[in-house]
Design a protein around this motif. Structure first.
Motif, PDB file in Angstrom:
ATOM      1  N   ALA A   1      42.659  42.545  39.584  1.00 44.25           N
ATOM      2  CA  ALA A   1      41.558  42.805  40.697  1.00 44.25           C
ATOM      3  C   ALA A   1      40.780  44.032  40.409  1.00 44.25           C
ATOM      4  CB  ALA A   1      42.457  41.926  42.082  1.00 44.25           C
TER       5      ALA A   1
ATOM      6  N   LEU B   1      46.895  40.675  38.855  1.00 41.98           N
ATOM      7  CA  LEU B   1      46.933  38.888  39.855  1.00 41.98           C
ATOM      8  C   LEU B   1      47.457  38.145  38.102  1.00 41.98           C
ATOM      9  CD1 LEU B   1      42.982  38.487  40.644  1.00 41.98           C
ATOM     10  CD2 LEU B   1      45.364  38.825  42.215  1.00 41.98           C
TER      11      LEU B   1
ATOM     12  N   ARG C   1      46.399  36.662  45.720  1.00 43.47           N
ATOM     13  CA  ARG C   1      46.986  38.044  45.317  1.00 43.47           C
ATOM     14  C   ARG C   1      48.044  38.024  46.784  1.00 43.47           C
ATOM     15  NH1 ARG C   1      43.494  42.750  47.280  1.00 43.47           N
ATOM     16  NH2 ARG C   1      42.641  41.949  44.970  1.00 43.47           N
TER      17      ARG C   1
ATOM     18  N   SER D   1      51.989  37.336  40.909  1.00 43.51           N
ATOM     19  CA  SER D   1      50.846  37.983  41.734  1.00 43.51           C
ATOM     20  C   SER D   1      51.458  39.527  42.318  1.00 43.51           C
ATOM     21  CB  SER D   1      49.483  37.329  42.055  1.00 43.51           C
ATOM     22  OG  SER D   1      48.859  36.761  41.230  1.00 43.51           O
TER      23      SER D   1
ATOM     24  N   ASP E   1      38.414  39.075  49.401  1.00 45.17           N
ATOM     25  CA  ASP E   1      38.808  39.194  48.380  1.00 45.17           C
ATOM     26  C   ASP E   1      39.485  39.004  47.425  1.00 45.17           C
ATOM     27  OD1 ASP E   1      39.596  42.718  49.224  1.00 45.17           O
ATOM     28  OD2 ASP E   1      40.525  41.413  50.749  1.00 45.17           O
TER      29      ASP E   1
ATOM     30  N   ASP F   1      36.470  37.796  46.169  1.00 44.71           N
ATOM     31  CA  ASP F   1      36.237  39.176  44.596  1.00 44.71           C
ATOM     32  C   ASP F   1      37.479  38.566  43.328  1.00 44.71           C
ATOM     33  OD1 ASP F   1      34.486  39.483  46.169  1.00 44.71           O
ATOM     34  OD2 ASP F   1      35.827  41.085  46.591  1.00 44.71           O
ATOM     35  N   ASP F   2      38.386  37.748  43.995  1.00 44.44           N
ATOM     36  CA  ASP F   2      39.386  37.630  42.688  1.00 44.44           C
ATOM     37  C   ASP F   2      39.293  36.385  41.931  1.00 44.44           C
ATOM     38  OD1 ASP F   2      40.724  40.098  43.574  1.00 44.44           O
ATOM     39  OD2 ASP F   2      42.357  38.004  44.770  1.00 44.44           O
ATOM     40  N   THR F   3      38.482  35.524  42.556  1.00 40.99           N
ATOM     41  CA  THR F   3      38.144  33.869  42.089  1.00 40.99           C
ATOM     42  C   THR F   3      37.206  34.506  40.597  1.00 40.99           C
ATOM     43  OG1 THR F   3      38.641  32.950  43.758  1.00 40.99           O
ATOM     44  CG2 THR F   3      37.182  32.073  41.877  1.00 40.99           C
TER      45      THR F   3
ATOM     46  N   SER G   1      36.863  38.009  38.999  1.00 42.71           N
ATOM     47  CA  SER G   1      37.523  39.123  38.329  1.00 42.71           C
ATOM     48  C   SER G   1      37.896  37.724  37.348  1.00 42.71           C
ATOM     49  CB  SER G   1      38.521  39.772  38.986  1.00 42.71           C
ATOM     50  OG  SER G   1      37.941  40.591  39.926  1.00 42.71           O
TER      51      SER G   1
END
Length: 329
Positions: A54, A60, A106, A111, A123, A126-128, A130
């Motif tokens: 991430a 992740l 996360r 993870s 967050d 944002d992870d999605t 990434s």
């Protein structure tokens, strides 16, 4: 007997009682697991794991099920204190027919742990991004989210609206809400005293008679024992810090800003009439607020609708996939 001796004796009795109760619970859980009669053991549906780092460095865990038809790709986002096993039935039913990406959010599943300050819906959104940038670099995407996973999708739509109708061609929102949740969710209100306690006993307390608690708050009144047991097994794998770190997101929840953007994608909202955590009125509200969204209501089904009515949920996802494919043709 001195005061200190009484304290030691009482503490010892408490620990002994807790140990016995834990052992008995373990035996009961083992018995339920044997009675499931599963064709495919829960938790055994796997593919080679991939690590996506991430933006803030959290690793992740992601698993990809490939298929002959590479597009569209479905990205599955699970809920709070869940992991990718929540998609057990959908994964089995859809395997080989469509490319699927399963993300352990996360601090969940396999993870890495995020700090409490980086355990936000922003967050998760944002992870999605990434995950999709690394593992779905091209082609249309369908996002499927349960509960907190659905909230991550709504957060993403609020911050990156251009993705919807662009790369994101389809959305399925399961047992989720865009806001005003704390006032109408008896399940979350039940959780508040536990979180405020914040003591080392919380981990032990979660395991003590957890099956009955999860049956009461997580599933519908007619849920099969195996589905309650699957939910219980999965939820107990989540450390207590996951409860503590993510809980603040639900206080003052307001994700309405992204709903119009979601409507640019083919969207279906699904809710259960016996859901005590995200009551069905939230599904109805979402379907009204998202332009063109379809609403599917499952009678007497609780929060874990992917287990309780797995065939109906799979059908919803298949219908969205078919619709996206028709648009691509």
């Amino acid at each position: 007997m001195s005061k200190s001796a009484r304290i030691v004796t009482t503490a010892g009795a408490f620990v002994a009682a807790g140990t016995v109760a834990t052992l008995l619970n373990g035996r009961v859980r083992s018995g339920r697991r044997r009675r499931r009669g599963e064709d495919v053991e829960f938790g055994s549906v796997r593919s080679d794991g991939v690590t996506v780092v991430a933006g803030d460095g959290v690793p992740l865990h992601v698993e990809v099920d490939e298929a002959d038809r590479k597009t569209p790709t479905i990205v599955f986002l699970h809920g709070w204190v869940e992991n990718i096993d929540v998609w057990h039935y959908q994964r089995l039913a859809l395997r080989g027919t469509v490319r699927m990406v399963f993300v352990d959010l996360r601090s969940h599943g396999r993870s890495g742990r995020a700090s409490s300050k980086r355990s936000t819906f922003a967050d998760l959104a944002d992870d999605t991004v990434s995950v999709t940038e690394q593992l779905v670099p091209r082609g249309p995407i369908i996002l499927v989210g349960h509960s907190m996973g659905g909230m991550a999708i709504m957060q993403l739509a609020g911050t990156r609206p251009e993705l919807f109708g662009g790369r994101v061609k389809g959305v399925v929102l399961l047992g989720t809400s865009s806001g005003r949740l704390m006032r109408s969710s008896p399940g979350l209100r039940y959780l508040i005293p536990l979180l405020r306690a914040g003591t080392p006993l919380l981990d032990w307390g979660r395991r003590f008679n957890s099956y009955s608690v999860i049956r009461r708050w997580g599933l519908g009144p007619g849920a099969a024992e195996r589905h309650v047991d699957m939910a219980n097994e999965m939820i107990l794998e989540a450390p207590t810090y996951v409860l503590m770190d993510f809980y603040p997101n639900f206080v003052g929840l307001d994700l309405a800003a992204g709903l119009e953007a979601i409507g640019r994608a083919r969207t279906t909202v699904v809710g259960g009439t016996a859901d005590l955590l995200t009551p069905v009125k939230h599904a109805r509200r979402l379907a009204t607020a998202i332009p063109g969204a379809e609403l599917v209501v499952l009678d007497d089904v609780g929060h874990m609708l992917m287990f309780e009515e797995h065939e109906a949920v799979t059908k919803v996802i298949e219908d969205v996939v078919d619709g996206v494919r028709e648009e691509m043709a």
